[in-house]
Design a protein around this motif. Structure first.
Motif, PDB file in Angstrom:
ATOM      1  N   VAL A 145       0.842  -1.204   0.000  1.00  0.00           N
ATOM      2  CA  VAL A 145       0.000   0.000   0.000  1.00  0.00           C
ATOM      3  C   VAL A 145       0.877   1.255   0.000  1.00  0.00           C
ATOM      4  O   VAL A 145       0.614   2.236  -0.717  1.00  0.00           O
ATOM      5  CB  VAL A 145      -0.949  -0.014   1.208  1.00  0.00           C
ATOM      6  CG1 VAL A 145      -1.700   1.317   1.313  1.00  0.00           C
ATOM      7  CG2 VAL A 145      -1.920  -1.184   1.110  1.00  0.00           C
ATOM      8  N   LEU A 146       1.929   1.216   0.803  1.00  0.00           N
ATOM      9  CA  LEU A 146       2.816   2.384   0.876  1.00  0.00           C
ATOM     10  C   LEU A 146       3.531   2.616  -0.462  1.00  0.00           C
ATOM     11  O   LEU A 146       3.712   3.765  -0.895  1.00  0.00           O
ATOM     12  CB  LEU A 146       3.839   2.202   1.992  1.00  0.00           C
ATOM     13  CG  LEU A 146       3.284   2.247   3.423  1.00  0.00           C
ATOM     14  CD1 LEU A 146       4.392   1.972   4.431  1.00  0.00           C
ATOM     15  CD2 LEU A 146       2.649   3.608   3.694  1.00  0.00           C
ATOM     16  N   ILE A 147       3.915   1.522  -1.118  1.00  0.00           N
ATOM     17  CA  ILE A 147       4.564   1.679  -2.428  1.00  0.00           C
ATOM     18  C   ILE A 147       3.585   2.282  -3.429  1.00  0.00           C
ATOM     19  O   ILE A 147       3.933   3.157  -4.230  1.00  0.00           O
ATOM     20  CB  ILE A 147       5.097   0.327  -2.930  1.00  0.00           C
ATOM     21  CG1 ILE A 147       6.239  -0.162  -2.031  1.00  0.00           C
ATOM     22  CG2 ILE A 147       5.598   0.441  -4.375  1.00  0.00           C
ATOM     23  CD1 ILE A 147       6.691  -1.581  -2.315  1.00  0.00           C
ATOM     24  N   ALA A 148       2.346   1.824  -3.385  1.00  0.00           N
ATOM     25  CA  ALA A 148       1.328   2.398  -4.270  1.00  0.00           C
ATOM     26  C   ALA A 148       1.149   3.883  -3.984  1.00  0.00           C
ATOM     27  O   ALA A 148       0.981   4.698  -4.902  1.00  0.00           O
ATOM     28  CB  ALA A 148       0.013   1.653  -4.099  1.00  0.00           C
ATOM     29  N   LEU A 149       1.177   4.255  -2.703  1.00  0.00           N
ATOM     30  CA  LEU A 149       1.051   5.665  -2.329  1.00  0.00           C
ATOM     31  C   LEU A 149       2.248   6.472  -2.854  1.00  0.00           C
ATOM     32  O   LEU A 149       2.100   7.612  -3.329  1.00  0.00           O
ATOM     33  CB  LEU A 149       0.940   5.783  -0.810  1.00  0.00           C
ATOM     34  CG  LEU A 149       0.818   7.204  -0.253  1.00  0.00           C
ATOM     35  CD1 LEU A 149      -0.436   7.900  -0.802  1.00  0.00           C
ATOM     36  CD2 LEU A 149       0.804   7.187   1.274  1.00  0.00           C
ATOM     37  N   LEU A 150       3.428   5.865  -2.775  1.00  0.00           N
ATOM     38  CA  LEU A 150       4.627   6.545  -3.292  1.00  0.00           C
ATOM     39  C   LEU A 150       4.507   6.789  -4.801  1.00  0.00           C
ATOM     40  O   LEU A 150       4.926   7.842  -5.303  1.00  0.00           O
ATOM     41  CB  LEU A 150       5.873   5.704  -3.000  1.00  0.00           C
ATOM     42  CG  LEU A 150       6.299   5.581  -1.533  1.00  0.00           C
ATOM     43  CD1 LEU A 150       7.466   4.617  -1.376  1.00  0.00           C
ATOM     44  CD2 LEU A 150       6.674   6.955  -0.967  1.00  0.00           C
ATOM     45  N   ILE A 151       3.930   5.813  -5.504  1.00  0.00           N
ATOM     46  CA  ILE A 151       3.746   5.984  -6.948  1.00  0.00           C
ATOM     47  C   ILE A 151       2.815   7.147  -7.231  1.00  0.00           C
ATOM     48  O   ILE A 151       3.041   7.948  -8.143  1.00  0.00           O
ATOM     49  CB  ILE A 151       3.221   4.681  -7.569  1.00  0.00           C
ATOM     50  CG1 ILE A 151       4.283   3.577  -7.468  1.00  0.00           C
ATOM     51  CG2 ILE A 151       2.820   4.896  -9.026  1.00  0.00           C
ATOM     52  CD1 ILE A 151       3.789   2.209  -7.923  1.00  0.00           C
ATOM     53  N   VAL A 152       1.754   7.258  -6.435  1.00  0.00           N
ATOM     54  CA  VAL A 152       0.818   8.370  -6.613  1.00  0.00           C
ATOM     55  C   VAL A 152       1.519   9.701  -6.379  1.00  0.00           C
ATOM     56  O   VAL A 152       1.358  10.668  -7.136  1.00  0.00           O
ATOM     57  CB  VAL A 152      -0.387   8.204  -5.664  1.00  0.00           C
ATOM     58  CG1 VAL A 152      -1.280   9.455  -5.711  1.00  0.00           C
ATOM     59  CG2 VAL A 152      -1.195   6.967  -6.031  1.00  0.00           C
ATOM     60  N   LEU A 153       2.306   9.754  -5.297  1.00  0.00           N
ATOM     61  CA  LEU A 153       3.052  11.000  -5.008  1.00  0.00           C
ATOM     62  C   LEU A 153       4.023  11.339  -6.130  1.00  0.00           C
ATOM     63  O   LEU A 153       4.213  12.508  -6.497  1.00  0.00           O
ATOM     64  CB  LEU A 153       3.804  10.860  -3.682  1.00  0.00           C
ATOM     65  CG  LEU A 153       2.951  10.787  -2.422  1.00  0.00           C
ATOM     66  CD1 LEU A 153       3.804  10.528  -1.197  1.00  0.00           C
ATOM     67  CD2 LEU A 153       2.162  12.096  -2.246  1.00  0.00           C
ATOM     68  N   TYR A 154       4.659  10.312  -6.682  1.00  0.00           N
ATOM     69  CA  TYR A 154       5.601  10.544  -7.776  1.00  0.00           C
ATOM     70  C   TYR A 154       4.882  11.105  -9.000  1.00  0.00           C
ATOM     71  O   TYR A 154       5.365  12.040  -9.655  1.00  0.00           O
ATOM     72  CB  TYR A 154       6.327   9.246  -8.126  1.00  0.00           C
ATOM     73  CG  TYR A 154       7.111   9.339  -9.413  1.00  0.00           C
ATOM     74  CD1 TYR A 154       8.300  10.070  -9.483  1.00  0.00           C
ATOM     75  CD2 TYR A 154       6.644   8.707 -10.573  1.00  0.00           C
ATOM     76  CE1 TYR A 154       9.002  10.167 -10.681  1.00  0.00           C
ATOM     77  CE2 TYR A 154       7.347   8.803 -11.769  1.00  0.00           C
ATOM     78  CZ  TYR A 154       8.524   9.530 -11.820  1.00  0.00           C
ATOM     79  OH  TYR A 154       9.215   9.639 -12.985  1.00  0.00           O
ATOM     80  N   LYS A 155       3.714  10.518  -9.316  1.00  0.00           N
ATOM     81  CA  LYS A 155       2.970  10.995 -10.472  1.00  0.00           C
ATOM     82  C   LYS A 155       2.487  12.420 -10.281  1.00  0.00           C
ATOM     83  O   LYS A 155       2.294  13.151 -11.258  1.00  0.00           O
ATOM     84  CB  LYS A 155       1.780  10.073 -10.749  1.00  0.00           C
ATOM     85  CG  LYS A 155       2.164   8.645 -11.129  1.00  0.00           C
ATOM     86  CD  LYS A 155       3.014   8.608 -12.388  1.00  0.00           C
ATOM     87  CE  LYS A 155       2.152   8.920 -13.599  1.00  0.00           C
ATOM     88  NZ  LYS A 155       2.945   8.808 -14.857  1.00  0.00           N
ATOM     89  N   ARG A 156       2.294  12.803  -9.031  1.00  0.00           N
ATOM     90  CA  ARG A 156       1.883  14.177  -8.752  1.00  0.00           C
ATOM     91  C   ARG A 156       3.081  15.111  -8.580  1.00  0.00           C
ATOM     92  O   ARG A 156       2.943  16.255  -8.149  1.00  0.00           O
ATOM     93  CB  ARG A 156       1.002  14.223  -7.492  1.00  0.00           C
ATOM     94  CG  ARG A 156      -0.345  13.567  -7.678  1.00  0.00           C
ATOM     95  CD  ARG A 156      -1.152  13.643  -6.402  1.00  0.00           C
ATOM     96  NE  ARG A 156      -2.495  13.125  -6.587  1.00  0.00           N
ATOM     97  CZ  ARG A 156      -3.522  13.837  -7.031  1.00  0.00           C
ATOM     98  NH1 ARG A 156      -3.350  15.121  -7.317  1.00  0.00           N
ATOM     99  NH2 ARG A 156      -4.707  13.286  -7.180  1.00  0.00           N
TER     100      ARG A 156
END
Length: 492
Positions: A58-69
């Motif tokens: 879940v945290l990795i998925a959140l990191l991906i979202v932050l990266y895309k933003r």
């Protein structure tokens, strides 16, 4: 090169954003494979197992979202992804299950070490962290001995070294390939630029080539004329060389009788005579007339041909005057010599800047002597003491203008020559010789007097060699800058 390093940093941002994003995304997608292999196995704590596997994903998925933003850099994205994977995969339901460990470690190292493009320092940090977390879990959580977790430790270490080594190699491979491409592109661009310049130059050269062909034709025609001129100059040079040799022979023949008379009169004597070009503007005369002996030394204006003409005329004029007039003093001879020289030059001596410095010594059979000179002093060494007997600093004709006027133009000095006296008459050529250096230096009067003091007391033949060796040493093999005449004798 700094510009290549800066350019690589931009390229690293581009390719890193692609590979690191997909590495993190694959970590999220492949993590369920580890769940499936462990889901059917008994667990000590089902909640702890679920959290350790689910929360990192879940945290990795959140990191991906932050990266895309654009709230996170691609390097920090994959760095944190790796740390989360290394932490979550360190805990397993069965510590010695190699199959389960292989699947879990493969996902972990493949997605966090092999696929991403990171700087080597970040790979090194991740490798150390992964090793410490896995070994720490076996030692402190599973309470296994060294022997029990040696196999797992070997697999862990091998996997870390291989996977992170591949990642570091990929980083340097990408960097090397990019720099090579960049250099090749720049080289190609430069070559294209050079090609364009060459094409332009070629067009200009074609035009110049036509002009050059015309110039070559004219040069060939001019070469024939130059060869003719060269041959003519060589013939003139050879003729001039022969003329100088004959002039030298004439001057030597004219002065030879004076040298012989000086040797008869004073066996202890020498003449040091050097011309800048073989012939000299200096002269000396030694002759006997009406029972008295005359010694004259002079320095005429100029060197080479003009100097030798004036010096030969001076010798003949002085010889004629001393043999024509019975009652004659040195000062009177100076006056008559100046009149005769002025007559030879048809009253143009001043306009031609022609003149001479002359010293005249008359010696009677009793030893009494009188001296008069214009610009040339008489040097007498008696009992080791050096005396400079000078009359007038002004020369004759144009040289008279080089010194301030004196009330008594032609005064004389009377002296009685004694046994052991050394007498020298010399032109200014010796002391005016220049030594070649950064700042040209004259030999000078002080050195000349030291040389006379050094030479005094040795035979005159040896003194001649001393003068020659000294001036050669001073000139260091270079050409003479002025004519030199030194006449010396010793009363015995």
């Amino acid at each position: 090169m700094k510009y290549l390093q800066d350019s690589w940093e931009q390229e690293h941002e581009r390719i890193g954003g692609i590979y690191n994003y997909w590495g993190a995304l694959l970590a999220v997608l492949f993590s369920p494979l580890a769940f499936l292999t462990e889901s059917a196995r008994p667990k000590d704590n089902e909640t702890w197992w679920l959290l350790s596997r689910l929360v990192p994903v879940v945290l990795i998925a959140l990191l991906i979202v932050l990266y895309k933003r654009k709230r996170l850099s691609h390097e920090l994205l994959v760095q944190l992804t790796g740390l989360l994977l290394y932490t979550s995969r360190a805990y397993r339901v069965h510590a010695q299950d190699l199959t389960q460990y292989t699947i879990s470690a493969s996902i972990m190292f493949f997605t966090s070490a092999v696929i991403p493009v990171l700087r080597p320092a970040r790979y090194a940090f991740n490798a150390v962290f992964a090793l410490l977390v896995h070994l720490g879990m076996h030692v402190f959580y599973y309470k296994q001995s060294v022997a029990e977790h040696a196999l797992i430790a070997g697999w862990v270490l091998t996997g870390i070294v291989v996977s992170h080594g591949i990642g570091i190699a990929r980083y340097y491979y990408f960097k090397h390939q990019y720099i090579q491409r960049r250099l090749l592109n720049e080289l190609l661009r430069e070559l294209l630029h050079k090609q364009d310049q060459l094409e332009r130059v070629s067009a200009v050269l074609q035009k110049q080539n036509e002009k050059l062909k015309q110039s070559i034709i004219r040069v060939k025609e001019g070469t024939v004329a130059l060869e003719r001129q060269k041959q003519a100059l060589l013939e003139q040079q050879e003729t001039l060389k022969v003329m100088l040799q004959k002039a030298t022979q004439v001057q030597e023949g004219l002065l030879g009788m004076s040298r012989e008379h000086l040797m008869r009169l004073f066996p202890e004597s020498f003449v040091f005579f050097k011309g800048t070009s073989g012939i000299s503007g200096d002269f000396y005369l030694c002759t006997r007339s009406f029972g008295a002996d005359w010694l004259c030394v002079g320095d005429c204006t100029g060197h080479g041909v003009s100097g030798v003409l004036l010096s030969c005329a001076s010798v003949m004029a002085l010889a004629d005057l001393v043999h024509r007039h019975k009652e004659l003093t040195p000062e009177r001879l100076l006056e008559l010599y100046e009149e005769r020289l002025d007559f030879y030059l048809h009253k143009e001596a001043v306009n031609l800047k022609t003149g001479a410095d002359v010293g005249i010594l008359k010696i009677s059979p009793s030893g009494a002597a009188s001296y008069a000179g214009r610009g040339i002093p008489l040097i007498l060494i008696r009992q080791g003491n050096v005396y400079e007997l000078s009359t007038s600093r002004a020369g004759v004709l144009a040289n008279r203008l080089l010194a301030a006027p004196e009330p008594e133009q032609d005064k004389k000095v009377d002296v009685f020559l004694e046994r052991g006296d050394s007498v020298y008459l010399l032109t200014d050529g010796f002391k005016d010789q220049l030594k070649e250096s950064k700042r040209p230096q004259r030999y000078g009067r002080r050195r000349l007097f030291r040389l006379l003091e050094k030479a005094h007391g040795v035979p005159m033949a040896r003194q001649h060699r001393l003068f020659e060796e000294e001036i050669q040493l001073w000139r260091a093999g270079k050409a003479f800058t002025d004519d030199i005449t030194v006449v010396g004798f010793k009363v015995v």
